[in-house]
Scaffold this motif. Structure first.
Motif, PDB file in Angstrom:
ATOM      1  N   LEU A   1       3.963  -1.357  -7.936  1.00 41.76           N
ATOM      2  CA  LEU A   1       4.380  -0.523  -6.801  1.00 41.76           C
ATOM      3  C   LEU A   1       3.944   0.926  -7.012  1.00 41.76           C
ATOM      4  O   LEU A   1       3.440   1.573  -6.088  1.00 41.76           O
ATOM      5  CB  LEU A   1       5.911  -0.569  -6.623  1.00 41.76           C
ATOM      6  N   ALA A   2       4.160   1.424  -8.222  1.00 43.26           N
ATOM      7  CA  ALA A   2       3.808   2.828  -8.499  1.00 43.26           C
ATOM      8  C   ALA A   2       2.296   3.020  -8.327  1.00 43.26           C
ATOM      9  O   ALA A   2       1.852   4.015  -7.736  1.00 43.26           O
ATOM     10  CB  ALA A   2       4.252   3.213  -9.905  1.00 43.26           C
ATOM     11  N   ALA A   3       1.506   2.065  -8.808  1.00 39.78           N
ATOM     12  CA  ALA A   3       0.039   2.195  -8.704  1.00 39.78           C
ATOM     13  C   ALA A   3      -0.407   2.189  -7.247  1.00 39.78           C
ATOM     14  O   ALA A   3      -1.347   2.896  -6.870  1.00 39.78           O
ATOM     15  CB  ALA A   3      -0.636   1.056  -9.464  1.00 39.78           C
ATOM     16  N   ARG A   4       0.264   1.403  -6.425  1.00 40.41           N
ATOM     17  CA  ARG A   4      -0.110   1.329  -4.997  1.00 40.41           C
ATOM     18  C   ARG A   4       0.485   2.481  -4.188  1.00 40.41           C
ATOM     19  O   ARG A   4       0.130   2.679  -3.040  1.00 40.41           O
ATOM     20  CB  ARG A   4       0.381   0.008  -4.397  1.00 40.41           C
ATOM     21  N   GLY A   5       1.494   3.170  -4.763  1.00 41.23           N
ATOM     22  CA  GLY A   5       2.197   4.212  -4.008  1.00 41.23           C
ATOM     23  C   GLY A   5       3.197   3.639  -3.022  1.00 41.23           C
ATOM     24  O   GLY A   5       3.640   4.318  -2.092  1.00 41.23           O
TER      25      GLY A   5
ATOM     26  N   GLY B   1       0.834  -1.205   0.000  1.00 39.44           N
ATOM     27  CA  GLY B   1       0.000   0.000   0.000  1.00 39.44           C
ATOM     28  C   GLY B   1       0.864   1.247   0.000  1.00 39.44           C
ATOM     29  O   GLY B   1       2.084   1.173  -0.145  1.00 39.44           O
ATOM     30  N   ARG B   2       0.227   2.399   0.191  1.00 41.84           N
ATOM     31  CA  ARG B   2       0.948   3.681   0.143  1.00 41.84           C
ATOM     32  C   ARG B   2       2.041   3.761   1.209  1.00 41.84           C
ATOM     33  O   ARG B   2       3.015   4.469   1.049  1.00 41.84           O
ATOM     34  CB  ARG B   2      -0.066   4.837   0.342  1.00 41.84           C
ATOM     35  N   ARG B   3       1.843   3.031   2.307  1.00 42.29           N
ATOM     36  CA  ARG B   3       2.840   3.114   3.376  1.00 42.29           C
ATOM     37  C   ARG B   3       3.677   1.855   3.490  1.00 42.29           C
ATOM     38  O   ARG B   3       4.169   1.519   4.565  1.00 42.29           O
ATOM     39  CB  ARG B   3       2.145   3.422   4.691  1.00 42.29           C
ATOM     40  N   SER B   4       3.784   1.123   2.385  1.00 48.30           N
ATOM     41  CA  SER B   4       4.646  -0.070   2.393  1.00 48.30           C
ATOM     42  C   SER B   4       6.021   0.288   1.852  1.00 48.30           C
ATOM     43  O   SER B   4       6.133   0.981   0.842  1.00 48.30           O
ATOM     44  CB  SER B   4       4.060  -1.163   1.493  1.00 48.30           C
ATOM     45  N   ILE B   5       7.033  -0.216   2.541  1.00 48.85           N
ATOM     46  CA  ILE B   5       8.417   0.007   2.092  1.00 48.85           C
ATOM     47  C   ILE B   5       9.064  -1.354   1.906  1.00 48.85           C
ATOM     48  O   ILE B   5       9.157  -2.140   2.859  1.00 48.85           O
ATOM     49  CB  ILE B   5       9.237   0.770   3.156  1.00 48.85           C
ATOM     50  N   LEU B   6       9.497  -1.616   0.695  1.00 47.85           N
ATOM     51  CA  LEU B   6      10.107  -2.900   0.374  1.00 47.85           C
ATOM     52  C   LEU B   6      11.618  -2.718   0.262  1.00 47.85           C
ATOM     53  O   LEU B   6      12.099  -1.957  -0.587  1.00 47.85           O
ATOM     54  CB  LEU B   6       9.555  -3.417  -0.957  1.00 47.85           C
TER      55      LEU B   6
ATOM     56  N   ALA C   1      11.954   6.172 -13.122  1.00 46.77           N
ATOM     57  CA  ALA C   1      11.270   6.553 -14.370  1.00 46.77           C
ATOM     58  C   ALA C   1       9.850   5.990 -14.419  1.00 46.77           C
ATOM     59  O   ALA C   1       8.972   6.568 -15.055  1.00 46.77           O
ATOM     60  CB  ALA C   1      12.080   6.076 -15.571  1.00 46.77           C
ATOM     61  N   ARG C   2       9.615   4.871 -13.754  1.00 45.15           N
ATOM     62  CA  ARG C   2       8.265   4.280 -13.753  1.00 45.15           C
ATOM     63  C   ARG C   2       7.424   4.784 -12.583  1.00 45.15           C
ATOM     64  O   ARG C   2       6.339   4.257 -12.317  1.00 45.15           O
ATOM     65  CB  ARG C   2       8.353   2.746 -13.733  1.00 45.15           C
ATOM     66  N   GLY C   3       7.948   5.768 -11.850  1.00 38.54           N
ATOM     67  CA  GLY C   3       7.133   6.421 -10.826  1.00 38.54           C
ATOM     68  C   GLY C   3       7.146   5.742  -9.467  1.00 38.54           C
ATOM     69  O   GLY C   3       6.278   6.004  -8.631  1.00 38.54           O
ATOM     70  N   VAL C   4       8.139   4.873  -9.236  1.00 39.61           N
ATOM     71  CA  VAL C   4       8.234   4.217  -7.921  1.00 39.61           C
ATOM     72  C   VAL C   4       8.891   5.183  -6.928  1.00 39.61           C
ATOM     73  O   VAL C   4       9.899   5.821  -7.258  1.00 39.61           O
ATOM     74  CB  VAL C   4       9.074   2.920  -8.026  1.00 39.61           C
ATOM     75  N   HIS C   5       8.327   5.287  -5.735  1.00 42.36           N
ATOM     76  CA  HIS C   5       8.973   6.077  -4.676  1.00 42.36           C
ATOM     77  C   HIS C   5      10.199   5.319  -4.194  1.00 42.36           C
ATOM     78  O   HIS C   5      10.117   4.111  -3.933  1.00 42.36           O
ATOM     79  CB  HIS C   5       8.040   6.262  -3.476  1.00 42.36           C
ATOM     80  N   VAL C   6      11.306   6.011  -4.026  1.00 40.86           N
ATOM     81  CA  VAL C   6      12.532   5.347  -3.569  1.00 40.86           C
ATOM     82  C   VAL C   6      13.182   6.173  -2.463  1.00 40.86           C
ATOM     83  O   VAL C   6      13.297   7.397  -2.579  1.00 40.86           O
ATOM     84  CB  VAL C   6      13.550   5.167  -4.722  1.00 40.86           C
ATOM     85  N   GLY C   7      13.580   5.480  -1.393  1.00 40.90           N
ATOM     86  CA  GLY C   7      14.439   6.071  -0.369  1.00 40.90           C
ATOM     87  C   GLY C   7      15.680   5.205  -0.263  1.00 40.90           C
ATOM     88  O   GLY C   7      15.772   4.157  -0.912  1.00 40.90           O
ATOM     89  N   LEU C   8      16.640   5.632   0.552  1.00 45.35           N
ATOM     90  CA  LEU C   8      17.862   4.838   0.707  1.00 45.35           C
ATOM     91  C   LEU C   8      17.891   4.158   2.066  1.00 45.35           C
ATOM     92  O   LEU C   8      17.353   4.673   3.048  1.00 45.35           O
ATOM     93  CB  LEU C   8      19.108   5.725   0.570  1.00 45.35           C
ATOM     94  N   GLY C   9      18.552   3.003   2.119  1.00 47.93           N
ATOM     95  CA  GLY C   9      18.722   2.300   3.391  1.00 47.93           C
ATOM     96  C   GLY C   9      20.159   1.869   3.574  1.00 47.93           C
ATOM     97  O   GLY C   9      20.828   1.479   2.611  1.00 47.93           O
TER      98      GLY C   9
END
Ligand code: GUN
Ligand code: FE
Length: 448
Positions: A285-289, A266-271, A314-322
């Protein structure tokens, strides 16, 4: 060390609200009683001169302010083995080193010592927000919550759920799917009712370790719980050949599709990792946010692959660093950002010099320091759905002062440099010694 809650600060601020946009602002920021930025008066705006005169704090030349780092993937209990045990495959590393270490958090004295050192070190390293996996234990996980609140770190904390007797050792697992779900629910209740957590500085996270360690019953129950409680979800996704192949064998689909079926996307899932995402997975992932925690350094040791970062963005996936402490041998988000850049360059270049240059790697894979800086700050905030990582009204004032004048620091400014040059040098060469102050929600949490 002073708080900046309800006060104003005049300084040079750097932030990158998008992967391409680096902004350097000389400005006066006002921080409200709630730790959020109330106003930003820039040097080219009317009222700046007066705002400067009235500022409560003015930073000297040679200092600048960056958003605090957002570390989207940390195994808090693994800090004692940071920089160790990096020469075996993931599935061996878990059984041989990591589960035995995590099992020790049954001992609350050990947990307290270790977690206190971790939270203090991360704050001093500029990590103002961390997304933590704890252990399966209720009490030790609560202790991590308490320590984050006491030290002032913004944190998202999950009790690890792992109940599959086929893959988890008898000495370290939830006794049943029901226990995995009930333990997670108890942590959510604990965090939300915590008397020191009125500003929601700490948030609870539904945390199935990864599909191989959970039964379907636990995954189903956790998906339902996440929907019911509206909280964050974190897990590992398609990390290595082995982990990716395991899920294909067991569920006949990729990790991303399987997690989606269980209601865990979902919108608050981080994989974390997500190295083997297909294009369809990225679109899902992009569709779910949902977001990815890109762990470039850890991937070099355990993943047999490089995350296709540019393709995901480019496909609109949110990305952070770990940092993926301790799969990655550094807790520094400076290192995470640097390795993000290096990994993207290697992906672009490829590894087979026998091939003609145009066929060696994946063209267009590289990212630059601006994108890495964005991902380490605002990108992480976006992935976590939190108003952090940017100096804009309404955002929380989570920030660090970089002092480039310090001799023990890494950065050296020996020739005239543009603002962009300075930020580039900070990103590539600064170290913890250059961080002279850290604030979370305007509250001073580390520094001199
Ligand atoms: N997959 C399942 N557990 C872990 C872990 O602790 N670290 C990493 N890097 N991958 C995992
Ligand atoms: Fe991990």
């Amino acid at each position: 060390m002073s708080d900046i809650v309800g006060r104003t600060i005049h300084a040079t601020f750097f932030h990158a609200p998008t992967p391409e946009a680096l902004q350097c602002l000389e400005a006066v920021l006002a921080v409200g009683a709630d730790g959020r930025i109330e106003s930003v008066v820039r040097a080219d705006e009317a009222g700046f001169a007066q705002a400067c005169e009235e500022a409560d704090l003015t930073l000297p030349e040679g200092c600048c302010v960056l958003p605090g780092f957002v570390d989207c993937h940390v195994h808090a209990p693994q800090y004692p083995q940071l920089g160790q045990a990096l020469d075996v495959p993931l599935e061996v590393w878990l059984q041989k080193y990591t589960f035995p270490l995590e099992a020790r958090y049954q001992d609350l004295d050990f947990a307290r010592t270790s977690y206190t050192a971790l939270v203090e070190d991360l704050l001093a390293s500029g990590t103002t927000t961390a997304l933590y996996f704890a252990t399966v234990h209720q009490e030790a996980t609560r202790l991590l919550v308490d320590i984050c609140l006491e030290k002032g770190q913004r944190a998202l904390v999950g009790k690890v759920a792992m109940d599959d007797p086929q893959s988890c050792p008898q000495y370290y697992r939830d006794a049943s799917p029901e226990e995995a779900v009930a333990g997670t629910r108890a942590l959510i209740d604990y965090v939300r009712a915590h008397p020191a957590n009125q500003d929601n500085r700490v948030l609870p996270v539904v945390t199935p370790r990864f599909i191989p360690s959970c039964t379907d019953a636990a995954l189903e129950g956790l998906g339902r719980l996440a929907a019911e409680c509206g909280c964050h979800v974190q897990t590992h996704c398609s990390e290595s050949d082995w982990a990716h192949g395991y899920v294909l064998d067991r569920h006949g689909v990729t990790d991303a599709e399987s997690l989606d079926r269980f209601g865990l996307l979902g919108r608050r899932s981080i994989l974390a990792h997500s190295n083997f995402l297909t294009e369809d997975d990225m679109d899902r992932l992009a569709a779910r946010g949902a977001g990815v925690a890109h762990c470039a350094l850890s991937n070099a040791y355990f993943a047999n692959s490089v995350f296709p970062l540019r393709a995901a963005l480019a496909r609109g996936v949110h990305v952070g660093l770990g940092t993926d402490i301790s799969g990655g041998p550094s807790g520094s988000m400076f290192e995470a950002a640097r390795m993000t850049i290096a990994a993207s360059r290697m992906l672009e270049t490829g590894v087979n010099p026998a091939l003609p240059a145009e066929r060696r790697g994946r063209p267009g894979s590289r990212v630059d320091f601006v994108t890495a800086f964005h991902l380490a700050t605002a990108g992480g905030g976006q992935a976590l759905d939190l108003p952090i990582g940017r100096f804009e009204p309404g955002c929380l004032f989570d920030a660090m002062v970089i002092d480039t004048r310090l001799r023990e620091g890494g950065i050296r400014l020996l020739a005239p440099a543009s603002p962009s040059d300075i930020l580039e040098k900070i990103l590539y060469t600064a170290n913890r010694a250059n961080i002279s102050r850290v604030w979370v929600g305007g509250r001073a949490v580390a520094g001199r």
